[in-house]
Design an enzyme around this catalytic site. Sequence first.
Site, PDB file in Angstrom:
ATOM      1  N   LYS A   1       5.914  89.681 -17.671  1.00  0.00           N
ATOM      2  CA  LYS A   1       4.878  89.419 -18.674  1.00  0.00           C
ATOM      3  C   LYS A   1       5.043  90.431 -19.808  1.00  0.00           C
ATOM      4  O   LYS A   1       5.333  91.613 -19.555  1.00  0.00           O
ATOM      5  CB  LYS A   1       3.505  89.560 -17.994  1.00  0.00           C
TER       6      LYS A   1
ATOM      7  N   SER B   1      -4.442  84.823 -18.490  1.00  0.00           N
ATOM      8  CA  SER B   1      -3.591  85.147 -19.609  1.00  0.00           C
ATOM      9  C   SER B   1      -2.098  85.103 -19.283  1.00  0.00           C
ATOM     10  O   SER B   1      -1.288  85.115 -20.190  1.00  0.00           O
ATOM     11  CB  SER B   1      -3.957  86.536 -20.132  1.00  0.00           C
TER      12      SER B   1
ATOM     13  N   SER C   1      -6.173  86.506 -14.304  1.00  0.00           N
ATOM     14  CA  SER C   1      -4.982  86.064 -15.042  1.00  0.00           C
ATOM     15  C   SER C   1      -3.706  85.849 -14.234  1.00  0.00           C
ATOM     16  O   SER C   1      -2.709  85.396 -14.783  1.00  0.00           O
ATOM     17  CB  SER C   1      -4.677  87.046 -16.162  1.00  0.00           C
TER      18      SER C   1
END
Length: 483
Positions: free
Chosen positions: A76, A151, A175
């Site tokens: 990420k 997210s 997330s």
Amino acid sequence: MHQLTLAEIARGLADKKFSSEELTRALLARIHQLDPQINSFISVTDELAISQARAADARRAAGESGALLGAPIGHKDLFCTQGIRTSCASKMLDNFKAPYDATVVSKLAEAGTVTLGKTNMDEFAMGSANESSYYGPVKNPWNFEHVPGGSSGGSAAAVAARLLPAATATDTGGSIRQPAALTSLTGLKPTYGRVSRWGMIAYASSLDQAGPLARTAEDCALLLQGMAGFDAKDSTSIDEPVPDYSASLNASLEGLRIGLPKEYFGAGLDPRIADLVQASVKELEKLGAVVKEISLPNMQHAIPAYYVIAPAEASSNLSRFDGVRFGYRCENPVDLTDLYKRSRGEGFGAEVQRRIMVGAYALSAGYYDAYYLQAQKIRRLIKNDFMAAFNDIDVILGPTTPNLAWKIGAKNNDPVAEYLEDVYTITANLAGLPGLSMPAGFVDGLPVGVQLLAPYFHEGRLLNVAHRYQQVTDWHTRAPNGF
Ligand code: GLN
């Protein structure tokens, strides 16, 4: 080769069926071919990937082994990666190359993983839809008109589309688990303090925790093994031994006590999701689990408390982005105040600015007691509810999300509607507990996830339950059309 799980890749590499370099080149080609439709990557790191793959092949040739040696993954884009753009999906950090690796990144690199790229996300990890990225929204591979969740939507979409076998992600209020649910993956948020936060760009420091996103519980066990452990550089890291997560995957579920919170199944939950959750309970009962109803009476206060605490911490954490030290700086400032105002006004997107304003307000003199302090008290009540529940059960089970993946744009004018999607996930962050989401079926072609929560440091139990469930179900093996 793109259909292989991490566990299968480990066997293939050990048996010399293919090299890490061959696998890496095949996946990179697939990313370049297919990702333009999904937008799951912010940066694809071809050169780094090839050199890491060659190094892993050389280590294997020299006699080294290890489940992650030569395994391709993505990170990420909020984990710092030395010399590589680490953007947090923000214009603010579009030009930021981290000077060092996050602990998660360096630990996984030592274990031999190959970084194929940095994945898209909501700006500064704020969101549940992956629509707020400076680099554009991520599409759900199960239906391009729908969000993949957020997210960590880029990590989830990339794994769901078989561009990667697994990826790192972070979970401040859901997330990891929420995008896992909306893309039919397995995702684990560890106990707070289990995985180092050093080098992870902070959103809300008392809630943030990194973990794995993969197709199976078995793969989550492998990736978590490489991520977890004490780190003196993170003052909230906990010095507990890391168990062998793969070793406990097959433990029997005979007598496992599952708690179903009655508050989880009220109004607001899509009844089709409720049905699939009940079906997963039946499967676990067949495996020997016993089910009982429990109560988490303060759950209704979780969203308001979270949406005070997380923005409060964010407003403090994001004050470092001032146009002076990192990232974006506005053109031709007339004085220092203008520099601050315009750099932050132009560098941060709308949702990030909203959170900073809410957070600064909640922390301001005169309002601190009314909002922040109240929210902290609710946080303690929520933790107490869990502690009481875990006196007579081993895991809590329920839906991961109240609704299916919604259409891109559908909640853009109503941020609170998006906040409400976090209702089942954020309590684990407020309490610091580990949680996992696993695929449990489909409604109208869109995936549904079931969430499991366990007491502190019982990640192994969550992986065990999910693994046994995945041995008798095949939801996790299904791929989106065309992938
Ligand atoms: N949706 C939540 C938020 O917007 C959680 C995000 C996260 O876990 N990073 O704050």
